[in-house]
Design a protein around this motif. Structure first.
Motif, PDB file in Angstrom:
ATOM      1  N   LEU A   1      20.248 -29.381 -35.399  1.00 39.17           N
ATOM      2  CA  LEU A   1      19.123 -29.863 -36.202  1.00 39.17           C
ATOM      3  C   LEU A   1      17.840 -29.914 -35.370  1.00 39.17           C
ATOM      4  N   LEU A   2      17.961 -30.338 -34.128  1.00 37.03           N
ATOM      5  CA  LEU A   2      16.798 -30.354 -33.238  1.00 37.03           C
ATOM      6  C   LEU A   2      16.299 -28.929 -33.002  1.00 37.03           C
ATOM      7  N   ASN A   3      17.225 -28.013 -32.775  1.00 36.46           N
ATOM      8  CA  ASN A   3      16.862 -26.608 -32.560  1.00 36.46           C
ATOM      9  C   ASN A   3      16.180 -26.041 -33.809  1.00 36.46           C
ATOM     10  N   GLU A   4      16.699 -26.377 -34.967  1.00 36.10           N
ATOM     11  CA  GLU A   4      16.111 -25.887 -36.218  1.00 36.10           C
ATOM     12  C   GLU A   4      14.694 -26.433 -36.365  1.00 36.10           C
ATOM     13  N   HIS A   5      14.505 -27.702 -36.038  1.00 36.44           N
ATOM     14  CA  HIS A   5      13.173 -28.308 -36.127  1.00 36.44           C
ATOM     15  C   HIS A   5      12.201 -27.620 -35.160  1.00 36.44           C
ATOM     16  N   GLU A   6      12.648 -27.385 -33.935  1.00 40.02           N
ATOM     17  CA  GLU A   6      11.804 -26.712 -32.945  1.00 40.02           C
ATOM     18  C   GLU A   6      11.460 -25.293 -33.385  1.00 40.02           C
ATOM     19  N   THR A   7      12.455 -24.595 -33.953  1.00 36.07           N
ATOM     20  CA  THR A   7      12.220 -23.233 -34.427  1.00 36.07           C
ATOM     21  C   THR A   7      11.207 -23.233 -35.561  1.00 36.07           C
ATOM     22  N   THR A   8      11.316 -24.216 -36.448  1.00 34.46           N
ATOM     23  CA  THR A   8      10.353 -24.332 -37.548  1.00 34.46           C
ATOM     24  C   THR A   8       8.941 -24.529 -37.004  1.00 34.46           C
ATOM     25  N   ARG A   9       8.800 -25.376 -35.996  1.00 30.31           N
ATOM     26  CA  ARG A   9       7.480 -25.606 -35.399  1.00 30.31           C
ATOM     27  C   ARG A   9       6.957 -24.327 -34.733  1.00 30.31           C
ATOM     28  N   LEU A  10       7.842 -23.588 -34.078  1.00 27.21           N
ATOM     29  CA  LEU A  10       7.418 -22.327 -33.459  1.00 27.21           C
ATOM     30  C   LEU A  10       6.943 -21.327 -34.514  1.00 27.21           C
ATOM     31  N   ILE A  11       7.648 -21.283 -35.626  1.00 29.06           N
ATOM     32  CA  ILE A  11       7.240 -20.379 -36.714  1.00 29.06           C
ATOM     33  C   ILE A  11       5.860 -20.774 -37.224  1.00 29.06           C
ATOM     34  N   GLU A  12       5.632 -22.083 -37.376  1.00 26.66           N
ATOM     35  CA  GLU A  12       4.320 -22.553 -37.818  1.00 26.66           C
ATOM     36  C   GLU A  12       3.234 -22.142 -36.824  1.00 26.66           C
ATOM     37  N   MET A  13       3.532 -22.280 -35.535  1.00 32.24           N
ATOM     38  CA  MET A  13       2.543 -21.924 -34.510  1.00 32.24           C
ATOM     39  C   MET A  13       2.260 -20.419 -34.516  1.00 32.24           C
TER      40      MET A  13
ATOM     41  N   ALA B   1      41.161 -35.903 -31.956  1.00 37.82           N
ATOM     42  CA  ALA B   1      40.365 -35.679 -33.169  1.00 37.82           C
ATOM     43  C   ALA B   1      39.075 -36.493 -33.118  1.00 37.82           C
ATOM     44  N   ALA B   2      39.147 -37.716 -32.608  1.00 39.36           N
ATOM     45  CA  ALA B   2      37.940 -38.543 -32.475  1.00 39.36           C
ATOM     46  C   ALA B   2      36.966 -37.898 -31.492  1.00 39.36           C
ATOM     47  N   HIS B   3      37.475 -37.377 -30.369  1.00 37.25           N
ATOM     48  CA  HIS B   3      36.614 -36.676 -29.404  1.00 37.25           C
ATOM     49  C   HIS B   3      35.991 -35.439 -30.052  1.00 37.25           C
ATOM     50  N   SER B   4      36.793 -34.712 -30.803  1.00 38.02           N
ATOM     51  CA  SER B   4      36.309 -33.502 -31.458  1.00 38.02           C
ATOM     52  C   SER B   4      35.222 -33.841 -32.479  1.00 38.02           C
ATOM     53  N   GLU B   5      35.401 -34.931 -33.197  1.00 37.86           N
ATOM     54  CA  GLU B   5      34.406 -35.343 -34.187  1.00 37.86           C
ATOM     55  C   GLU B   5      33.084 -35.712 -33.499  1.00 37.86           C
ATOM     56  N   ARG B   6      33.171 -36.409 -32.373  1.00 37.16           N
ATOM     57  CA  ARG B   6      31.955 -36.756 -31.633  1.00 37.16           C
ATOM     58  C   ARG B   6      31.256 -35.494 -31.115  1.00 37.16           C
ATOM     59  N   ARG B   7      32.047 -34.516 -30.633  1.00 37.72           N
ATOM     60  CA  ARG B   7      31.440 -33.262 -30.172  1.00 37.72           C
ATOM     61  C   ARG B   7      30.784 -32.524 -31.335  1.00 37.72           C
TER      62      ARG B   7
ATOM     63  N   LEU C   1      25.903 -30.860 -34.186  1.00 39.91           N
ATOM     64  CA  LEU C   1      25.036 -30.932 -35.363  1.00 39.91           C
ATOM     65  C   LEU C   1      23.655 -31.450 -34.980  1.00 39.91           C
ATOM     66  N   GLN C   2      23.605 -32.505 -34.173  1.00 37.99           N
ATOM     67  CA  GLN C   2      22.312 -33.053 -33.758  1.00 37.99           C
ATOM     68  C   GLN C   2      21.503 -32.020 -32.976  1.00 37.99           C
ATOM     69  N   ILE C   3      22.154 -31.303 -32.078  1.00 37.59           N
ATOM     70  CA  ILE C   3      21.458 -30.283 -31.297  1.00 37.59           C
ATOM     71  C   ILE C   3      20.991 -29.147 -32.207  1.00 37.59           C
TER      72      ILE C   3
END
Length: 176
Positions: A120-132, A105-111, A116-118
């Protein structure tokens, strides 16, 4: 111009697989003896070898204590010892399984946190692409049917707001 060419999908895929396998190997190397023992016991207890071994022991135990094996004297004719051994074994096995489940369960939580971090990063990059793209279409004076959605799509998603809405929606469903 750079001499490096963009990595093709296969090489990126292989790099990611290698990184994940290496990370898992390092985690297994650094786990304590207790975690290793708990994992080994859980794996063995979840195998058919374990089932066959217990079935054989149980059959021999019962047959011997019923007097069906003449060369072996009965040592537990009421099967009280068998019941006690089985109960103690069940206590230990369930403890080992719970220890292993907690570790998993601890391994699963870390994954999940990594996912989630990936995301959020993808969402941020997509937002920047939309702006461009929006800036390019505005500069080129191109109109698209999605122009009305662009301002909303160009905003970063606030994870805290999303979590609050999910909790509210879950609470609404629980109270219904």
């Amino acid at each position: 111009m750079s001499d490096q060419r963009p990595a093709d999908m296969q090489s990126v895929l292989h790099q990611n697989i290698h990184a994940l396998v290496e990370h898992r190997r390092q985690q297994e190397e650094h786990q304590g003896v207790q975690a290793w023992v708990a994992g080994a016991v859980s794996r063995f207890a979840g195998s058919m070898t374990f089932v066959y071994l217990h079935l054989a022991i149980l059959v021999v135990w019962v047959l011997a204590n019923l007097g069906e094996i003449p060369a072996v004297p009965a040592w537990d004719p009421t099967f009280v010892i068998l019941a006690m051994v089985a109960s103690v074994e069940a206590i230990f096995l369930s403890t080992f399984v719970l220890i292993n489940q907690n570790r998993m369960a601890a391994h699963s939580e870390r994954r999940a946190e990594l996912d989630l971090q990936i995301s959020l990063l993808n969402e941020h990059e997509t937002t920047r692409l939309i702006e461009m793209v929006a800036a390019l279409t505005a500069r080129l004076n191109i109109s698209t049917p999605a122009d009305k959605e662009l301002p909303e799509l160009a905003e970063n998603v606030d994870p805290q707001k999303v979590m609050t809405q999910i909790q509210q929606a879950s609470g609404d469903q629980e109270n219904a």
